[in-house]
Write an enzyme that holds these catalytic residues in place. Structure first.
Site, PDB file in Angstrom:
ATOM      1  N   LYS A 157     -20.016 -47.876 -38.808  1.00  0.00           N
ATOM      2  CA  LYS A 157     -21.412 -48.223 -38.504  1.00  0.00           C
ATOM      3  C   LYS A 157     -22.300 -46.996 -38.665  1.00  0.00           C
ATOM      4  O   LYS A 157     -21.847 -45.846 -38.598  1.00  0.00           O
ATOM      5  CB  LYS A 157     -21.579 -48.786 -37.089  1.00  0.00           C
ATOM      6  CG  LYS A 157     -21.137 -47.870 -35.936  1.00  0.00           C
ATOM      7  CD  LYS A 157     -22.144 -46.813 -35.494  1.00  0.00           C
ATOM      8  CE  LYS A 157     -21.603 -45.905 -34.409  1.00  0.00           C
ATOM      9  NZ  LYS A 157     -22.349 -44.656 -34.220  1.00  0.00           N
ATOM     10  N   ASP A 183     -19.034 -48.632 -28.196  1.00  0.00           N
ATOM     11  CA  ASP A 183     -19.288 -49.070 -29.573  1.00  0.00           C
ATOM     12  C   ASP A 183     -18.280 -50.105 -30.069  1.00  0.00           C
ATOM     13  O   ASP A 183     -18.423 -50.630 -31.173  1.00  0.00           O
ATOM     14  CB  ASP A 183     -19.230 -47.867 -30.535  1.00  0.00           C
ATOM     15  CG  ASP A 183     -20.412 -46.928 -30.379  1.00  0.00           C
ATOM     16  OD1 ASP A 183     -21.388 -47.288 -29.690  1.00  0.00           O
ATOM     17  OD2 ASP A 183     -20.357 -45.822 -30.954  1.00  0.00           O
ATOM     18  N   ALA A 240     -18.159 -44.427 -35.618  1.00  0.00           N
ATOM     19  CA  ALA A 240     -17.384 -45.371 -34.792  1.00  0.00           C
ATOM     20  C   ALA A 240     -16.019 -45.710 -35.381  1.00  0.00           C
ATOM     21  O   ALA A 240     -15.541 -46.834 -35.236  1.00  0.00           O
ATOM     22  CB  ALA A 240     -18.182 -46.647 -34.524  1.00  0.00           C
ATOM     23  N   GLY A 241     -15.380 -44.735 -36.026  1.00  0.00           N
ATOM     24  CA  GLY A 241     -14.058 -44.982 -36.599  1.00  0.00           C
ATOM     25  C   GLY A 241     -13.018 -45.334 -35.542  1.00  0.00           C
ATOM     26  O   GLY A 241     -12.239 -46.278 -35.710  1.00  0.00           O
ATOM     27  N   GLY A 242     -13.002 -44.593 -34.437  1.00  0.00           N
ATOM     28  CA  GLY A 242     -12.044 -44.884 -33.364  1.00  0.00           C
ATOM     29  C   GLY A 242     -12.313 -46.246 -32.746  1.00  0.00           C
ATOM     30  O   GLY A 242     -11.385 -47.001 -32.427  1.00  0.00           O
TER      31      GLY A 242
HETATM   32  O1  C5P Z   1     -18.102 -45.532 -24.317  1.00  0.00           O
HETATM   33  P1  C5P Z   1     -17.472 -44.362 -25.011  1.00  0.00           P
HETATM   34  O2  C5P Z   1     -16.101 -44.064 -24.477  1.00  0.00           O
HETATM   35  O3  C5P Z   1     -17.500 -44.467 -26.497  1.00  0.00           O
HETATM   36  O4  C5P Z   1     -18.369 -43.116 -24.658  1.00  0.00           O
HETATM   37  C1  C5P Z   1     -17.970 -41.803 -24.926  1.00  0.00           C
HETATM   38  C2  C5P Z   1     -18.859 -40.825 -24.193  1.00  0.00           C
HETATM   39  O5  C5P Z   1     -20.166 -40.840 -24.771  1.00  0.00           O
HETATM   40  C3  C5P Z   1     -19.076 -41.157 -22.728  1.00  0.00           C
HETATM   41  O6  C5P Z   1     -18.070 -40.611 -21.934  1.00  0.00           O
HETATM   42  C4  C5P Z   1     -20.426 -40.518 -22.446  1.00  0.00           C
HETATM   43  O7  C5P Z   1     -20.281 -39.118 -22.293  1.00  0.00           O
HETATM   44  C5  C5P Z   1     -21.160 -40.727 -23.766  1.00  0.00           C
HETATM   45  N1  C5P Z   1     -21.997 -41.948 -23.753  1.00  0.00           N
HETATM   46  C6  C5P Z   1     -23.149 -41.975 -23.006  1.00  0.00           C
HETATM   47  N2  C5P Z   1     -23.938 -43.097 -23.002  1.00  0.00           N
HETATM   48  C7  C5P Z   1     -23.594 -44.178 -23.745  1.00  0.00           C
HETATM   49  C8  C5P Z   1     -22.426 -44.159 -24.537  1.00  0.00           C
HETATM   50  C9  C5P Z   1     -21.641 -43.025 -24.528  1.00  0.00           C
HETATM   51  O8  C5P Z   1     -23.484 -41.006 -22.328  1.00  0.00           O
HETATM   52  N3  C5P Z   1     -24.383 -45.245 -23.744  1.00  0.00           N
END
Ligand code: C5P
Length: 298
Positions: free
Chosen positions: A10, A137, A101-103
């Site tokens: 994405k 994501d 957003a590969g992972g």
């Molecule tokens: O949800 P995900 O594990 O992908 O998020 C990774 C990190 O990105 C979170 O731990 C946070 O530090 C940050 N994040 C955030 N606000 C979001 C999405 C991600 O602060 N809406």
């Protein structure tokens, strides 16, 4: 017997970031667009949970229990009282830790692949809930197309897209940590009041109309200053693509991949050639959007 699921990368065409929440996440108005770079996740029977990965950047992918695809398999198995007995193979083509957003794509792919392998018959609504547990994501990787993500990005409203957009992605050497980029966003914002995040009406109209010039004018990423602060050389990459005729350039998500919107396929080829020649990126990839979400291959 094995099953393979194709999952898209994405780009965030509009990423409006609000203030940090008490839980550490940020409220977003996150306009996602799925693009035609893909990973493929294959699930095959195995005596336990096994994970392998091939393709560019595969060596940077963790193959232990922290891998989001492995966590997805364990989550789905746990939901159904099964043991997570599966060999997952990720054929990687999405840049690793690149802001594409590969992972998350691999997690969505693993859910769909394991659901098919184990015959667990999970509904799309239930799959979206599992995706949201895995990461902000991941639901969008399942859905594909285009969508507005509210909350931390997991609450999706699909968006209509009225045409094909031509993109070039400049892949950097090494990745950027998403939490580190959000921390830098907070540091840069410490002396101002961050407004509540809003999706721009012009952006949604440009997507709906398939209007590349209007989309170029509306592209916005609130994480870009933070990514540039951590990786100042990305400014040279953005400038090289603009000079080569891109309609617009921006950092993809938390970076370091840079995204260039072009008027048509031939302009995309030209921009990619110029980016490669500029020496400001490791490689440049040409593709189109929107792309479908996680898809079982026949
Ligand atoms: O949800 P995900 O594990 O992908 O998020 C990774 C990190 O990105 C979170 O731990 C946070 O530090 C940050 N994040 C955030 N606000 C979001 C999405 C991600 O602060 N809406």
């Amino acid at each position: 017997m094995s099953v393979t699921v194709r999952v898209p990368a994405k780009v965030n065409v509009g990423l409006a970031v609000g203030p940090a929440r008490p839980d550490g996440f940020h409220d977003l108005a996150n306009v996602f667009l799925a693009v035609g770079l893909h990973d493929e996740v294959t699930a095959a029977p195995a005596p336990g949970l096994e994970l392998t990965c091939s393709g560019p950047g595969a060596r940077q992918v963790p193959l232990d229990g922290t891998n989001l695809a492995a966590r997805a398999a364990r989550l789905l198995a746990g939901r159904h009282g099964l043991a997570p007995d599966v060999h997952l193979h990720i054929a990687k083509d999405i840049p690793v830790a690149g802001g594409m957003a590969g992972g998350s794509a691999d997690a969505a792919g693993a859910l769909v692949a394991c659901d098919a392998l184990w015959g667990t018959g999970t509904s799309e609504a239930e799959l979206l809930d599992l995706c949201a547990e895995l990461g902000s994501d991941v639901p969008f990787s399942l859905l594909g197309g285009a969508a507005l993500g509210r909350g931390r990005g997991e609450l999706l409203t699909p968006l209509p897209v009225g045409g094909t957009f031509h993109w070039v992605f400049a892949v950097a050497d090494g990745g950027l940590s998403t939490p580190a980029v959000y921390r830098e966003f907070d540091r840069l914002a410490q002396d101002r009041t961050v407004p509540p995040p809003e999706a721009s009406a012009g952006l949604l109209a440009a997507l709906r109309d398939g209007d590349a010039a209007a989309l170029a004018a509306a592209l916005a990423n609130d994480l870009q200053p933070a990514a540039l602060s951590l990786r100042p050389a990305l400014a040279d990459t953005l400038a090289a693509g603009r000079a080569a005729g891109a309609l617009a350039a921006l950092v993809s998500g938390s970076g370091p991949t840079c995204a260039f919107l072009t008027a048509d396929a031939s302009a995309a080829t030209e921009v990619a050639g110029a980016l490669t020649a500029s020496g400001t990126c490791r490689t440049a990839r040409v593709t189109t959007a929107p792309a479908p979400g996680a898809t079982l291959l026949p």
